[in-house]
Write an enzyme that holds these catalytic residues in place. Sequence first.
Site, PDB file in Angstrom:
ATOM      1  N   CYS A 197       0.903  -1.362   0.234  1.00 49.76           N
ATOM      2  CA  CYS A 197      -0.247   0.051   0.072  1.00 49.76           C
ATOM      3  C   CYS A 197       1.161   1.753  -0.267  1.00 49.76           C
ATOM      4  O   CYS A 197       1.797   1.510   0.312  1.00 49.76           O
ATOM      5  CB  CYS A 197      -0.786   0.451   0.920  1.00 49.76           C
ATOM      6  N   ARG A 224      -4.760   1.613  -0.162  1.00 51.59           N
ATOM      7  CA  ARG A 224      -4.485  -0.014  -0.382  1.00 51.59           C
ATOM      8  C   ARG A 224      -4.644  -0.584  -1.426  1.00 51.59           C
ATOM      9  O   ARG A 224      -5.452  -0.548  -2.777  1.00 51.59           O
ATOM     10  CB  ARG A 224      -6.094  -0.393   0.280  1.00 51.59           C
ATOM     11  N   LEU A 225      -4.007  -1.797  -1.482  1.00 50.22           N
ATOM     12  CA  LEU A 225      -3.523  -2.540  -2.691  1.00 50.22           C
ATOM     13  C   LEU A 225      -4.039  -3.757  -1.537  1.00 50.22           C
ATOM     14  O   LEU A 225      -3.138  -4.663  -1.099  1.00 50.22           O
ATOM     15  CB  LEU A 225      -2.322  -2.607  -2.999  1.00 50.22           C
ATOM     16  N   ILE A 265      -4.417  -7.591  -0.434  1.00 50.46           N
ATOM     17  CA  ILE A 265      -3.157  -9.118  -1.103  1.00 50.46           C
ATOM     18  C   ILE A 265      -4.182  -9.912  -0.062  1.00 50.46           C
ATOM     19  O   ILE A 265      -3.947 -10.539  -0.404  1.00 50.46           O
ATOM     20  CB  ILE A 265      -2.395  -8.636  -1.306  1.00 50.46           C
ATOM     21  N   ASN A 318       2.070  -0.414   5.052  1.00 49.04           N
ATOM     22  CA  ASN A 318       3.058  -1.345   3.796  1.00 49.04           C
ATOM     23  C   ASN A 318       3.168  -1.866   3.613  1.00 49.04           C
ATOM     24  O   ASN A 318       4.304  -2.124   4.557  1.00 49.04           O
ATOM     25  CB  ASN A 318       3.503   0.199   3.089  1.00 49.04           C
ATOM     26  N   GLY A 319       2.661  -3.174   3.709  1.00 51.02           N
ATOM     27  CA  GLY A 319       3.742  -4.135   3.351  1.00 51.02           C
ATOM     28  C   GLY A 319       3.127  -5.827   3.549  1.00 51.02           C
ATOM     29  O   GLY A 319       1.943  -5.666   3.922  1.00 51.02           O
ATOM     30  N   GLU A 320       3.602  -6.263   3.685  1.00 51.82           N
ATOM     31  CA  GLU A 320       3.425  -7.486   5.022  1.00 51.82           C
ATOM     32  C   GLU A 320       3.862  -8.653   5.955  1.00 51.82           C
ATOM     33  O   GLU A 320       5.337  -8.350   5.877  1.00 51.82           O
ATOM     34  CB  GLU A 320       3.237  -8.435   2.771  1.00 51.82           C
TER      35      GLU A 320
END
Length: 653
Positions: free
Chosen positions: A2, A54-55, A57, A80-82
Amino acid sequence: MCGIAGFIDLSRSSDAKRLERIARKMGDAQNMRGPDGSGQWSDPDWGVGLDHRRLAIIDLTEEGVQPMHSRSGRFVTVYNGEIYNYRDLRAELEQTEGFPGWRGHSDTEVMLEAIEQWGFEDALQRFSGMFAIAIWDRQEHCLLLARDRMGEKPLYYSRQGDNFLFGSELKALMSYKKYFRRSIDRDSLAAYLRYCYVPAPRTIFKDTFCLMPGTWTCLYPDGKLMEPRPYWSLLDCAREAENKIFTAPDEAIIETLEDLLLKVIEREMISDVPLGAFLSGGVDSSLIVALMQQCALAPVKTFTIGFDDEAYNEAEDAKAVAEHIGTEHTELYVTPNDALNIIPQIPQIWDQPFSDSSQIPTHLVSRMTREHVTVALSGDGGDELFAGYNRHARGCSLWNNLKNIPAPLRKMLAGWMSAIPPHSWDKVFKMYGPILPASLQMRLPGQKIHKLAAVMGAHSTAEYYRDLTSIWLNPDEVTRKASEFKGPFQHTNRQPTQDELTGWMQFMDAANYLPDDILTKVDRAAMAVSLETRAPFLDHEIVEFSQRLPLHLRIMGGQGKHALRQILYKYVPREMIERPKMGFGVPIDSWLRGPLREWAEEMLHPERLDNEGYFNTGQIRLAWNEHLAGIKDNQYKIWSILMFQSWCEHWEI
C-alpha cells in the site's frame, strides 16, 4: 502492499476537515501504490491526520481496510507491506488469556494486536516480513514509525516548522506545497553523483530523511523526535556470525539452506490475489521459481522481457529454464522505443534523483507482469547475501594482486588500458573469445576494463571498494558548493571487523547498495503499476543464515553463489545456468549517441548548466564529448546528470 502518509500539526490548530484534506492530498500523490481503496483518519485534539491507499492482497473484505484501530482502540495504524508469519502470530495470540477473537483475517489486524500484547519493539522483532508502519498511540499521544529489517519498504519523514510529515514516497511530502521546502541538499547531490542514488538516511532535500532499515522512531507529544533505534541490525548479525561460521559438512549446510528457502517461499506465496514471479534465467530468479514450483499445486506464472540486442537479452535463457521447470511462462520483446518512452516518466516514478538505468527494464517487466498477476516474487538479495557480484570474486582476487604493485606502475597500466576505447576492447575479446579461459569470458569487456583502470589508483581496501561502486570518482569536484557526506556505514565503527574481503564487501553491498538502489528501484518500478513484489532471500532467517556460510560455499573456483548453485542444479541442468553474468540493463551508451542525443544536448547545454548552478559545467561537457567521440564509456556519468536535470524540470525545482 500500500501507500501510507501522515501529517501532524504540532501547533494543534487544525480542525478535522483540514487534517483529513491534507492527508488525502498526500495520499493522492502516491495513489498508484494502492488503487483498491483509500481512507483517512484524524484526531484534531492532537493535530493528527493519516491517509492509507490500499492494494488489497490479504483479506479483500472491509475488515482489511485501513486506517485500522486495534481492538482496544488505543492504536490506529496505516501500514504498507506484508507480515508473512502472521498466521503463526495469530495462533500464538489466540492462546493469550481472555483473547476476544478476530474481526477478519488480515495481517494488519494481527500486527496491531501483537503490538497491543507485546509492545512495539518486541512485536517488531517477532515480525517476519516487509513493512513500513505508522501507528498513532492514542494513550501516549505519540507517533510510532518503523521500517523492515532489510529496507524493502520505504518511509520518509520531515519536520517543517510546526508540521511533521511522513509518507511512503517523497512525492507525498512534496504535495504539501504550502510548507514543504524543496531546498536541494548539495552534499546529498554529491553523494548521488557517486552512487546514482542518495544514500539513506539523507534525501535530496534538506531536513528530510529516510528511516533506515531495521529501525524505529517515535514523535513525542512535545514534538521531539527520538533518534532512530535499531530493533534488528545487519551489522550485529554480521559481527556475531564471524565466530559462528558453519562447520558441518557442506551437504548438510546446503540441505538446511534449501529447507529454509522452501519454508520461506511457501510462506511468501500466501495471497488472496493472483501471484507469479520474475524470471531472468539467472541463478537467483531460477532458484526462486524452481522452489516455488515445488510448493505449488499448479504451474507457477513466470514473466520476462527480451530485447533484440543480444548483449542485453536474457529472454531465451529464461524461456529455457521456464520450459524445464514447467512454468506458465509469459515473455514480451520490447523495442528501443518501448524503453525510450519510459524516460519521461522516470522523475514521477522515482521522485528523487535515481539513475540506475536498469530502472527502465524493471518498470517494463513490472508493467507486463501486472497485466496477469498482482504479486510477483523476485530473486533480489541473492547477489549481496551469497556473493554473486563480480567484485566479490574477481574483484577481491584482483585487489590482492593490485595492492602489491607499486603505485606508479599501476598508474601507467591504467593509462594504457583506458587509452584503448571500449569498443576496441570489445572487438579484441570477440576475436579471441573462443580461446579465452572461462574466467575471462565476460559481457561488455571494454566497459569493465575501463572501470578497472579507474580503480587501479586506490590506496586502501575501502578506497578500492568505494571506487568500484562509484559513478563519478570525485563528485565534490563536479558539484558546486558541496561536500559529499559519509553514509552511516562509511565509518569503520559501523563495519564488520573481519579481514576477509569478500564478506566485508558483501556487508557493504547489503547495507547500502541493496536498500538504496536495488530495493528502491524495484519498489518504485512495481508500485507505479500497483504490483506487489516479494523477495524471499531477504527473510531475516535467510539473511542470518547467509552470514554464517564459510567462504567456499559462497565462492568456489572464482564463481559466486556456490551454495545456491548446488541447490539449483537439483532442478535445472547446470548448462542452462552457466554463462557470464549479464545484469539487467539497456544500451544507454548507444542511445546517448543516437535517439537521446538531441534531448541530452538540451539538458547539458553549457548555458543551462551555468544558470542552474549545481554543476561545474566544464567537467560535464568533457565527459559528454568523450562519450560522443567513443573515447570513453561515460554513459553512467552522463545518465546521472540527465536524471537529475530531468527530475528538476519535472518537479520545478
